[in-house]
Scaffold this active site. Sequence first.
Site, mmCIF file in Angstrom:
data_model
loop_
_atom_site.group_PDB
_atom_site.id
_atom_site.type_symbol
_atom_site.label_atom_id
_atom_site.label_comp_id
_atom_site.label_asym_id
_atom_site.label_seq_id
_atom_site.Cartn_x
_atom_site.Cartn_y
_atom_site.Cartn_z
ATOM 1 N N TRP A 103 -96.011 -58.241 -19.378
ATOM 2 C CA TRP A 103 -95.424 -59.506 -19.796
ATOM 3 C C TRP A 103 -96.393 -60.335 -20.618
ATOM 4 O O TRP A 103 -95.990 -61.012 -21.575
ATOM 5 C CB TRP A 103 -94.896 -60.273 -18.585
ATOM 6 C CG TRP A 103 -93.678 -59.600 -18.037
ATOM 7 C CD1 TRP A 103 -93.579 -58.877 -16.892
ATOM 8 C CD2 TRP A 103 -92.385 -59.541 -18.655
ATOM 9 N NE1 TRP A 103 -92.309 -58.372 -16.743
ATOM 10 C CE2 TRP A 103 -91.552 -58.771 -17.813
ATOM 11 C CE3 TRP A 103 -91.849 -60.066 -19.832
ATOM 12 C CZ2 TRP A 103 -90.210 -58.516 -18.118
ATOM 13 C CZ3 TRP A 103 -90.512 -59.813 -20.131
ATOM 14 C CH2 TRP A 103 -89.715 -59.054 -19.284
ATOM 15 N N ASP A 173 -97.371 -68.617 -17.608
ATOM 16 C CA ASP A 173 -96.064 -67.992 -17.386
ATOM 17 C C ASP A 173 -96.001 -67.653 -15.905
ATOM 18 O O ASP A 173 -96.649 -66.722 -15.446
ATOM 19 C CB ASP A 173 -95.928 -66.735 -18.248
ATOM 20 C CG ASP A 173 -94.628 -65.968 -17.970
ATOM 21 O OD1 ASP A 173 -93.835 -66.416 -17.118
ATOM 22 O OD2 ASP A 173 -94.428 -64.914 -18.591
ATOM 23 N N LYS A 197 -86.015 -65.236 -10.173
ATOM 24 C CA LYS A 197 -86.834 -64.544 -9.180
ATOM 25 C C LYS A 197 -87.086 -65.421 -7.956
ATOM 26 O O LYS A 197 -86.840 -65.003 -6.834
ATOM 27 C CB LYS A 197 -88.131 -64.071 -9.819
ATOM 28 C CG LYS A 197 -87.821 -63.040 -10.912
ATOM 29 C CD LYS A 197 -88.996 -62.553 -11.689
ATOM 30 C CE LYS A 197 -88.487 -61.581 -12.755
ATOM 31 N NZ LYS A 197 -89.551 -60.925 -13.498
#
Length: 362
Positions: A103, A173, A197
């Site tokens: 990511w 992030d 999530k």
Amino acid sequence: MNKRAYNFNAGPAALPLQVLERAQAEFVDFRSTGMSIMEMSHRGKVYEEVHNEAESRLLSLLGNVKGYKVLFLQGGASTQFAMLPMNLLSEGKVASYVNSGSWADKAIKEAKLIGKTNVVASSEANKFMSIPDLSNVQLSDETAYLHVTSNETIEGTQYQQFPDTGNIPLIGDMSSDILSRQFDLNQFGLIYAGAQKNLGPSGVTVVIAREELINDSPKNIPTMLRYNTHFSNNSLYNTPPAFSVYMVNEVLKWVEEQGGLEGIEKINRKKAELIYDTIDNSGGFYRGPVEVGSRSIMNITFRLTSEELENQFIKESEQEGFVGLKGHRSVGGLRASIYNAVPYESCKALADFMSHFQKTHG
């Protein structure tokens, strides 16, 4: 109702059963309005109350740090990969990134499309099985910000502590571990997270930023991609993902009921310890590839001695009601995502299944 699955999906992921039941109870008639929240105007008083509740509740859970604003945006964290440098990477500045895995790499690639970007640390040499060492990172005066990915969902690594960047904004992030543990928001200029999530369902992305970073965006980027568009309109410039914001508010209430971040972290560490102990005490039958000091308490990755045995593990686990244990296609192996809403009982069931599987196949 039938027995719920042992849900270890990486995202969209498990939601608290209590939250789902509350939403079910008021799905058709929200607060005696005769409408679902999905049917009402985002300009109306009822929705705005929910919207503002979610914002204030989130800031409260993070310590009510002054000078920060919550934005409810769309497009997922992937849109933030571009929106961030569009707004904060000005001419003559350089964006600094830490490459900790899949990511982080995506964020870096997007930033390079926008402006000068520099990777100041990376763990690519060991296949991202650890968080890069940032103790000797040097940031120049031209640095616009330093970006880190707090938890790598695919590889299963997580920062144990965050760097002190002084006057340079630290950007995080936090898509896969926001609200999973205590941290100091004051360390960050801006954090962002896709909701699906730990915060709620997909459809809304949360940005929490120092107000001075987002109150004056460049005028040469599209209106919807300017942070100050959403800052000055309380995230109501256009129709927000109303139901997702409502669900975030309900999840935040649930987090409060668990004892806030302190209580959630205690539960999450117990869950992670249970599964990691099963891996570490298996005599090599299971192997955790991530360095111990970088292990995630959200995404536990592990391997067996052969791909054939891993496939058998998946097959038998699915027969027992376990969902989502197959590792990401880019790295293979096995992965248990144990986000906030995954109950301890599910993790205990997984640990028991792992022990049984070893007895029958070891």
